[in-house]
Each structure stands twice: as C-alpha cells, then as structure tokens.
Motif scaffolding. Structure first.
Motif, PDB file in Angstrom:
ATOM      1  N   SER A   4       0.749  -1.331  -0.213  1.00  0.00           N
ATOM      2  CA  SER A   4       0.442  -0.194   0.562  1.00  0.00           C
ATOM      3  C   SER A   4       0.829   1.254   0.105  1.00  0.00           C
ATOM      4  O   SER A   4       0.432   2.605  -0.801  1.00  0.00           O
ATOM      5  N   ARG A   5       1.728   0.891   0.974  1.00  0.00           N
ATOM      6  CA  ARG A   5       2.734   2.536   0.532  1.00  0.00           C
ATOM      7  C   ARG A   5       3.278   2.880  -1.110  1.00  0.00           C
ATOM      8  O   ARG A   5       3.151   4.063  -0.578  1.00  0.00           O
ATOM      9  N   ASP A   6       4.140   1.383  -1.391  1.00  0.00           N
ATOM     10  CA  ASP A   6       4.456   1.172  -3.092  1.00  0.00           C
ATOM     11  C   ASP A   6       3.073   2.503  -3.834  1.00  0.00           C
ATOM     12  O   ASP A   6       3.774   3.020  -5.027  1.00  0.00           O
ATOM     13  N   ARG A   8       0.431   3.969  -2.613  1.00  0.00           N
ATOM     14  CA  ARG A   8       0.790   5.610  -2.487  1.00  0.00           C
ATOM     15  C   ARG A   8       1.415   6.528  -3.484  1.00  0.00           C
ATOM     16  O   ARG A   8       1.200   7.548  -4.040  1.00  0.00           O
ATOM     17  N   ASN A   9       2.822   5.858  -3.194  1.00  0.00           N
ATOM     18  CA  ASN A   9       4.107   6.338  -3.574  1.00  0.00           C
ATOM     19  C   ASN A   9       3.768   6.922  -5.303  1.00  0.00           C
ATOM     20  O   ASN A   9       4.153   7.501  -5.733  1.00  0.00           O
TER      21      ASN A   9
END
Length: 154
Positions: A4-6, A8-9
C-alpha cells in the motif's frame, strides 16, 4: 501483492488539484482537504470525490443535504494544510460564505452540490454530487499536490 505504501507513492507521481469540501453540522462549518476531485457529467452537472470509510470526517457528509467543494488557488496551501489537520473551518481560520454549505473565499472555483449517489470503492466511498451552483472567483493558477508536496499548477 501490492504494497500500500508503494502504491500510494506511485499515485503521488500524478499531480492532482487540491480542494476543500465542507458542510454544515449543527450550524458549524466543517470539512476536509481532498485531492480526489473529478468531473463526471455535464448533463446533469456531476462531480465526484472520495473519502475513507473509517475517517472520523465521513459522518460530516453522510447526512448533509448539501456540501461545497472549493478548488484552492496556488496561494492557499496553508488552508489545505490546516483543514487536513482540523475539520473546523473557524479553527483553521478559513474565510468562507454560503448558507447551504461553506465555500472558501478566494478559491479558483466553488461548487455547491447536493448528494446524487454514493458508491463503495474499497476502503473509500465515492460521493457523486449534483452541482446546483458554481462560481469562479479568481483567475489564478490552482494549487496542486505532487509527491507529497504542494505546488502551483500550470
């Protein structure tokens, strides 16, 4: 599986406009900063935005008979930042007007909407509003959000 962080980035590499959506709750002007705003239809005039289902601010818009969307100008990043932290327009020192929903002063454009539809979208709800009034108070560059920072569109 996508992290999820990747994800979002990666999405952050796409510049978006920045807006504040607001509604009245017990006579108080409340809202939030959004960058998930888009047009849907010209006839009828429809726009959409999304909100996390578990957000404390979701309840602001669940029963609101109207809400206002204000596209921020390049010199209003302080408003975007404040309203991302606090829902209360007065606490954020946001100058606004409107009798059906709060609309931010000196925005690039404002849209008074009545709820049209809500769609489930994973961990977010997608709110579609019918635009019943609009203004274009200032003809200046809009505020944008790109890679986690505010900037000037155009």
């Amino acid at each position: 599986m996508i992290n999820s962080r990747d994800f979002r980035n990666a999405l952050g590499r796409y510049p978006t406009g920045v807006a504040i959506v607001g509604a009245f709750v017990d006579g108080e002007a409340l809202g939030m900063t959004i960058n998930s705003f888009a047009s849907v239809s010209l006839d009828p005039p429809l726009v959409l935005w999304s909100i996390e289902k578990n957000s404390e601010r979701c309840s602001i818009f669940e029963a609101a008979p109207y809400y206002g969307i204000s596209i921020l100008a390049h010199d209003q990043s302080h408003l975007a930042h404040s309203c991302a932290q606090d829902a209360d327009f007065n606490a954020c020192e946001i100058r606004w007007d409107g009798d059906k929903a709060p609309l931010v002063h000196d925005a690039v454009a404002t849209f008074l909407c009545k709820p049209y539809a809500v769609y489930a979208g994973g961990d977010h709800d997608i709110l579609v509003g019918e635009v019943i009034e609009m203004t274009t108070p200032r003809d200046v560059p809009a505020l944008e959000f790109f890679r986690g920072n505010y900037g000037v569109a155009g």
